[in-house]
Design a protein around this motif. Structure first.
Motif, short mmCIF file in Angstrom:
data_model
loop_
_atom_site.label_atom_id
_atom_site.label_comp_id
_atom_site.label_asym_id
_atom_site.label_seq_id
_atom_site.Cartn_x
_atom_site.Cartn_y
_atom_site.Cartn_z
N TRP A 125 37.32 29.83 35.54
CA TRP A 125 38.57 29.86 35.99
C TRP A 125 38.93 28.30 36.04
N PRO A 126 38.79 27.32 34.98
CA PRO A 126 39.03 26.24 35.19
C PRO A 126 40.68 25.83 35.72
N LEU A 127 40.37 24.96 36.53
CA LEU A 127 41.75 24.74 37.29
C LEU A 127 42.91 24.14 36.25
N LEU A 128 42.66 23.47 35.32
CA LEU A 128 43.28 22.87 34.56
C LEU A 128 44.18 23.91 33.74
N GLY A 129 43.34 25.01 33.25
CA GLY A 129 44.07 26.19 32.66
C GLY A 129 45.05 26.90 33.61
N VAL A 130 44.67 27.12 34.79
CA VAL A 130 45.51 27.50 35.80
C VAL A 130 46.58 26.79 36.11
N MET A 131 46.43 25.50 36.35
CA MET A 131 47.84 24.72 36.21
C MET A 131 48.87 24.73 35.03
N LEU A 132 48.07 24.69 33.98
CA LEU A 132 49.10 24.36 32.64
C LEU A 132 49.36 25.76 31.99
N GLY A 133 48.71 26.62 32.22
CA GLY A 133 49.02 27.88 31.58
C GLY A 133 50.42 28.44 31.83
N PRO A 134 51.07 28.51 33.09
CA PRO A 134 52.48 28.80 33.36
C PRO A 134 53.18 27.91 32.72
N VAL A 135 52.85 26.67 32.69
CA VAL A 135 53.75 25.42 32.40
C VAL A 135 53.85 25.54 30.81
N GLN A 145 42.46 36.30 26.27
CA GLN A 145 42.78 36.67 24.80
C GLN A 145 42.37 35.14 23.72
N ASN A 146 42.51 34.32 24.43
CA ASN A 146 42.23 32.94 23.60
C ASN A 146 40.93 32.17 23.96
N PRO A 147 39.96 32.52 23.55
CA PRO A 147 38.52 32.04 23.99
C PRO A 147 38.50 30.41 23.75
N GLY A 148 39.18 30.02 22.63
CA GLY A 148 39.08 28.63 22.24
C GLY A 148 39.90 27.81 23.15
N ARG A 149 40.79 28.43 23.73
CA ARG A 149 41.48 27.54 24.92
C ARG A 149 40.83 27.84 26.03
N LEU A 150 40.16 28.73 26.32
CA LEU A 150 39.28 28.78 27.65
C LEU A 150 38.26 27.65 27.64
N ALA A 151 37.63 27.48 26.57
CA ALA A 151 36.79 26.54 26.13
C ALA A 151 36.99 25.20 26.54
N ALA A 152 38.58 25.11 25.67
CA ALA A 152 38.89 23.59 25.90
C ALA A 152 39.20 23.35 27.36
N TYR A 153 40.14 24.38 27.96
CA TYR A 153 40.15 24.00 29.41
C TYR A 153 39.08 23.81 30.42
N THR A 154 38.03 24.53 30.07
CA THR A 154 36.74 24.28 30.81
C THR A 154 36.34 22.77 30.53
N LYS A 155 36.08 22.44 29.27
CA LYS A 155 35.96 21.22 29.02
C LYS A 155 36.62 20.10 29.56
N ALA A 156 37.89 20.23 29.42
CA ALA A 156 38.87 19.27 30.05
C ALA A 156 38.74 19.17 31.54
N THR A 157 38.33 20.28 32.28
CA THR A 157 38.30 20.23 33.71
C THR A 157 36.97 19.42 34.33
N TRP A 158 36.02 19.52 33.20
CA TRP A 158 34.83 18.53 33.45
C TRP A 158 35.19 17.14 33.39
N VAL A 159 36.21 16.76 32.63
CA VAL A 159 36.66 15.52 32.64
C VAL A 159 37.06 15.04 33.90
N SER A 207 44.52 19.32 22.45
CA SER A 207 45.06 19.24 21.10
C SER A 207 44.25 19.95 19.80
N LYS A 208 43.02 19.95 20.10
CA LYS A 208 42.02 20.47 19.12
C LYS A 208 41.78 22.10 19.23
N ALA A 209 42.37 22.57 20.44
CA ALA A 209 42.27 23.80 20.68
C ALA A 209 43.13 24.69 20.02
#
Length: 257
Positions: A125-135, A145-159, A207-209
Motif C-alpha cells: 500500500w505505497p503511500l505515494l500511490g495513496v496520495m497521488l491516486g485521487p489527485v 487493476q493496474n499492477p504496473g502502476r502498483l509496482a511503480a508507486y512501490t518503487k517510487a515510495t522506496w526513493v 512516467s514509465k509506468a
C-alpha cells in the motif's frame, strides 16, 4: 464504480504526475517551510548565541503566512502546520537551553515518515500511490487493476524511504555531537535539493509506468462506505470552520451602560 478507458497518452499522465508530485509534497510553500525557519534560526544563533532570540525569530517568520491569510480572509489550516512544527521545536529548545533541540521535532517527524513509507511499501500500500491516486483521478485502481502502476508507486515510495534515511544518518550524529552550526547547515542542505531529486526520480519512475485508469469520482462518492462518508464530512467541516475563523470580523466590545 464507473471507469473510463486508460489514457493513450502516457506523456500527458507523466506531466500531470510531475505537477501532482510537487503539490503533494507541499509545492513552493513546502520548500519555504523546509528552508527559511531553520535558516533564520541558525543565522540568528550564530550572531547572538541566544537560544530564545533565535527560536522566537524563527517562529515569528512562520507567523507571517498566518497574518497574510487572515488579511486575505483565507483558510488557516495549511498555515498552522508550519507554525505548530516550528513552535514545538522552539519550545523544546528554549526550555532545555540546547539550541540543537530546535531541530529535534522535524528530525523525529522524518523518522516517523521513514517508517511509514517503508511499511506502506512492504504491505503493498505505497503511500505515494495513496496520495497521488485521487489527485490523478485513478483513485485506488492502481492497486487492484493496474499492477504496473502498483509496482511503480512501490518503487517510487522506496526513493522517499532512502531520502528520509539519508537525512537521519547525517542529522542525528550531528545532533548527538552538539554541532549546532553544522546541524543547521546540514538541515538546510538536506532540505530542498534532495527533495527535488526525490521528486524527479519519482516522476521518472511513474512516467514509465502504465497510464492511470481513470474513475468517475462522483459515482465513487455515491458508493462510499459510511465511514468514508463520515471522514469526508469531518474534513469538510474542519475546512469550513477554519474558513469561518479566518473570515469572521473581530467582535467589538460592548459599551458599558
Amino acid at each position: 464504480m464507473s471507469h473510463r478507458a486508460p489514457s493513450a497518452d502516457a506523456a500527458d499522465a507523466g506531466d500531470n504526475g510531475a505537477a501532482s508530485l510537487i503539490e503533494a509534497f507541499g509545492g513552493v510553500r513546502g520548500m519555504i517551510d523546509m528552508t527559511l525557519p531553520g535558516l533564520v534560526f541558525i543565522v540568528v544563533f550564530t550572531i547572538t548565541k541566544d537560544v530564545a532570540v533565535s527560536s522566537w525569530s524563527a517562529l515569528g517568520l512562520t507567523l507571517v503566512p498566518v497574518a497574510w491569510r487572515l488579511w486575505r480572509r483565507e483558510t488557516l489550516k495549511h498555515a498552522f502546520g508550519g507554525v505548530l512544527g516550528v513552535g514545538i521545536g522552539a519550545f523544546i529548545a528554549i526550555e532545555s537551553g540546547k539550541p540543537q533541540n530546535f531541530y529535534l521535532t522535524s528530525m523525529i517527524y522524518g523518522l516517523v515518515l521513514l517508517v511509514a513509507y517503508a511499511v506502506s511499501a512492504l504491505v503493498r500500500w505505497p503511500l505515494l500511490g495513496v496520495m497521488l491516486g485521487p489527485v490523478l483521478g485513478e483513485n485506488m485502481t492502481w492497486r487492484t487493476q493496474n499492477p504496473g502502476r502498483l509496482a511503480a508507486y512501490t518503487k517510487a515510495t522506496w526513493v522517499w524511504v532512502a531520502l528520509f534515511a539519508l537525512r537521519a544518518l547525517i542529522l542525528f550524529p550531528l545532533y548527538w555531537a552538539g554541532q549546532v552550526t553544522w546541524l543547521g547547515v546540514a538541515k538546510i542542505a538536506l532540505g530542498v535539493p534532495p527533495w527535488l531529486v526525490a521528486i524527479y526520480l519519482s516522476w521518472l519512475i511513474l512516467s514509465k509506468a502504465p497510464p492511470p485508469i481513470k474513475v468517475n469520482l462522483e459515482d465513487d462518492h455515491e458508493t462510499e462506505a459510511p465511514e468514508q462518508q463520515a471522514a469526508r464530512a469531518v474534513d469538510d467541516a474542519v475546512e469550513g470552520a477554519f474558513h469561518d475563523l479566518a473570515s469572521s470580523p473581530v467582535p467589538q466590545e460592548r459599551s458599558e451602560r
